[in-house]
Design a protein around this motif. Structure first.
Motif, PDB file in Angstrom:
ATOM      1  N   UNK A  99     -17.981 -58.293 -60.072  1.00 17.83           N
ATOM      2  CA  UNK A  99     -18.110 -59.126 -61.373  1.00 17.83           C
ATOM      3  C   UNK A  99     -18.797 -59.970 -61.501  1.00 17.83           C
ATOM      4  N   UNK A 100     -19.395 -60.352 -60.582  1.00 21.75           N
ATOM      5  CA  UNK A 100     -20.234 -61.856 -60.390  1.00 21.75           C
ATOM      6  C   UNK A 100     -20.347 -62.041 -61.341  1.00 21.75           C
ATOM      7  N   UNK A 101     -21.503 -60.916 -62.598  1.00 16.47           N
ATOM      8  CA  UNK A 101     -22.209 -61.370 -63.783  1.00 16.47           C
ATOM      9  C   UNK A 101     -21.339 -61.655 -64.834  1.00 16.47           C
ATOM     10  N   UNK A 102     -19.609 -61.478 -64.691  1.00 12.45           N
ATOM     11  CA  UNK A 102     -18.933 -61.633 -65.833  1.00 12.45           C
ATOM     12  C   UNK A 102     -18.945 -63.154 -65.675  1.00 12.45           C
ATOM     13  N   UNK A 103     -18.781 -63.769 -67.241  1.00 14.66           N
ATOM     14  CA  UNK A 103     -18.184 -65.303 -67.868  1.00 14.66           C
ATOM     15  C   UNK A 103     -17.332 -65.251 -68.201  1.00 14.66           C
ATOM     16  N   UNK A 104     -17.040 -66.202 -68.610  1.00 17.14           N
ATOM     17  CA  UNK A 104     -15.861 -66.575 -70.038  1.00 17.14           C
ATOM     18  C   UNK A 104     -16.409 -67.165 -70.918  1.00 17.14           C
TER      19      UNK A 104
END
Length: 190
Positions: free
Chosen positions: A174-179
């Motif tokens: 999931x390292x590409x996920x952002x908030x």
């Protein structure tokens, strides 16, 4: 097989955005699994020789320099270049990351550095190949493509990086996920 030796690098953490889709909340202070997004970002660049955070100063476990772009809310290019200018050390590469990416790790930046060998840098993508705001770049090459100061505010990161030979690096997990939204926060906190 041993990991290749990591080149000395500095890091700029971009934490000064408006967070409009989060109602203006301070993204850096939002917690995911008991740690703020800023703490998680600083954990991801623990190997950096020096770190500048572009955003409001808050207490941190690690010594960092805080700075704000002038005028404020100038976008990622203004933030990146303001952070770059505030660095005291000169290193071959610069790591850049958005504070809202809670799953970046030191391994992410080691992979980006390894992929960047022979290029101007490397950038993390999402599973669909879209570039994310997590990259390493050759510091001298970045300095050569830098726009005039009056053109930094509101400039497109894509335009700034377009002349550079950047390698795309696929995400692990999931390292590409952002908030960016409350729904994103709910999803990453599960």
């Amino acid at each position: 097989m041993t990991e290749p030796e990591l080149t000395s690098f500095c890091a700029v953490v971009l934490a000064g955005g408006r967070a409009a889709r989060l109602g203006g909340s301070d993204k850096a202070s939002i917690e995911v699994h008991g740690r703020t997004l800023l703490e998680r970002g600083l954990d991801a660049v623990v190997d950096a020789a020096e770190v500048v955070v572009v955003g409001a100063p808050v207490p941190t476990e690690r010594p960092v320099t805080f700075v704000r772009e002038d005028p404020a809310f100038g976008g990622p290019v203004a933030g990146l270049l303001t952070g770059r200018d505030r660095l005291l050390r000169r290193t071959p590469t610069l790591a850049v990351l958005a504070v809202d990416m809670p799953f970046l790790t030191p391994a992410t930046f080691r992979r980006l550095h390894a992929a960047a060998v022979g290029h101007d840098g490397a950038v993390l993508t999402d599973p669909d190949g879209r570039r994310q705001l997590a990259l390493v770049v050759d510091t001298a090459r970045l300095d050569r493509v830098r726009p005039a100061p009056e053109e930094e505010h509101g400039a497109s990161l894509r335009s700034l990086l377009a002349p550079l030979d950047l390698v795309d690096v696929a995400p692990v997990g999931d390292e590409h996920r952002d908030v960016d939204t409350w729904a994103d926060l709910r999803d990453v906190a599960e």
